[in-house]
Design a protein around this motif. Structure first.
Motif, short mmCIF file in Angstrom:
data_model
loop_
_atom_site.label_atom_id
_atom_site.label_comp_id
_atom_site.label_asym_id
_atom_site.label_seq_id
_atom_site.Cartn_x
_atom_site.Cartn_y
_atom_site.Cartn_z
N VAL A 1 -4.95 1.33 -4.59
CA VAL A 1 -4.35 2.81 -3.45
C VAL A 1 -3.97 3.57 -4.16
CG1 VAL A 1 -2.85 3.35 -1.95
CG2 VAL A 1 -3.50 1.60 -1.56
N SER B 1 0.93 -1.16 -0.15
CA SER B 1 -0.23 -0.21 -0.22
C SER B 1 0.86 1.69 -0.34
CB SER B 1 -0.66 -0.36 0.99
OG SER B 1 -0.02 0.33 2.87
N ILE C 1 -7.36 0.13 1.04
CA ILE C 1 -7.90 0.89 -0.24
C ILE C 1 -9.35 1.75 0.29
CG2 ILE C 1 -9.13 0.57 -2.60
CD1 ILE C 1 -7.70 -2.04 -1.49
#
Length: 263
Positions: free
Chosen positions: A138, A98, A221
């Protein structure tokens, strides 16, 4: 990064001994603490923030937190003084990706950095694909793409079947699959169909599979779309060790300009 950390902390009690398919599970227990998902996420962030090789950061953080709950293969890789680039297709490459989405300047850069972050240990095509999918989701969210647009682009980039619903996944989901191809798309779908940060994490954990990793990916996310509630963030961050918190604080400072993008 915060969304991934909180997802990891919330999901950890339900990973091995006590998997749950109950959506209304207890959000925090006395077993709620960070695991390898957070450690490796911090390692990836540290590598990018401080312009270090990914393999160096992964090994340094991994050995410092060697009892973090790694899979047997990855732990053996960490402990091998003669380690070579690994070819795993486990979901470890996706769980740590991420920060790539936040610290890239474009989707193209995200894909390249995700590939590099996977290569030291997860050089199998499926391992690389999992990292790209998680990081790209993301990045796309930060660029203002809708959840449904994320679904479409991730499918295009990876070939994953992104047309399933969470309930369709739940009805046919095998227990404890830790490969990228059997857990990363499912985690992303939990975020795509979420109505809040907590909803995304609850969906991911209650699939009854690799709970903390799926919640970390879904949470990373969902953070962009919904933010992370203060009470959840405070509980999760309180479990972190000083070295991990230092990376997190540096990451927050570096990405402050992106915070208005969070809805």
């Amino acid at each position: 990064m915060l969304g991934a950390i909180c997802g990891d902390v919330i999901g950890r009690p339900y990973e091995f001994e006590a998997p749950t398919t109950n959506y209304d599970f207890e959000l925090f227990t006395d077993q709620s603490r960070f695991s390898d998902d957070t450690v490796m996420t911090a390692a990836v962030a540290d590598a990018i923030l401080n312009e270090r090789p990914f393999d160096e950061a992964l090994v340094e953080f991994g050995l410092r937190h060697i009892e973090g709950g790694y899979g047997k293969g990855f732990k053996a890789w960490l402990l091998d003084v003669n380690r070579q680039p690994g070819t795993s297709y486990g979901n470890g490459s996706g769980m740590r990706a991420s920060p790539v989405g936040w610290l890239s300047g474009s989707l193209a850069e995200t894909i390249g950095l995700a590939w590099r972050s996977a290569m030291p240990s997860h050089g199998h095509p499926e391992g690389i694909k999992g990292a790209i999918a998680a990081a790209a989701a993301v990045r796309l969210a930060l660029e203002g793409k809708t959840q449904e647009e994320v679904r479409s682009v991730v499918a295009s980039l990876t070939g994953y079947d992104m047309n399933r619903s969470v309930e369709q996944i739940r009805a046919n989901y095998p227990r404890f699959k830790v490969t990228c191809q059997d857990s990363v798309p499912e985690a992303i779908i939990c975020a795509i169909e979420a109505t809040s940060y907590e909803d995304a994490v609850r969906k991911a954990v209650s699939l009854g599979n690799d709970a903390d990793t799926q919640a970390a990916i879904a949470g990373s996310i969902a953070e962009v779309y919904f933010g992370v509630p203060d009470q959840i963030a405070e509980r999760a961050l309180a479990t972190m060790t000083p070295d991990l918190r230092q990376v997190y604080d540096q990451f927050v400072d570096r990405t402050a300009h992106l915070r208005p993008a969070i809805r």
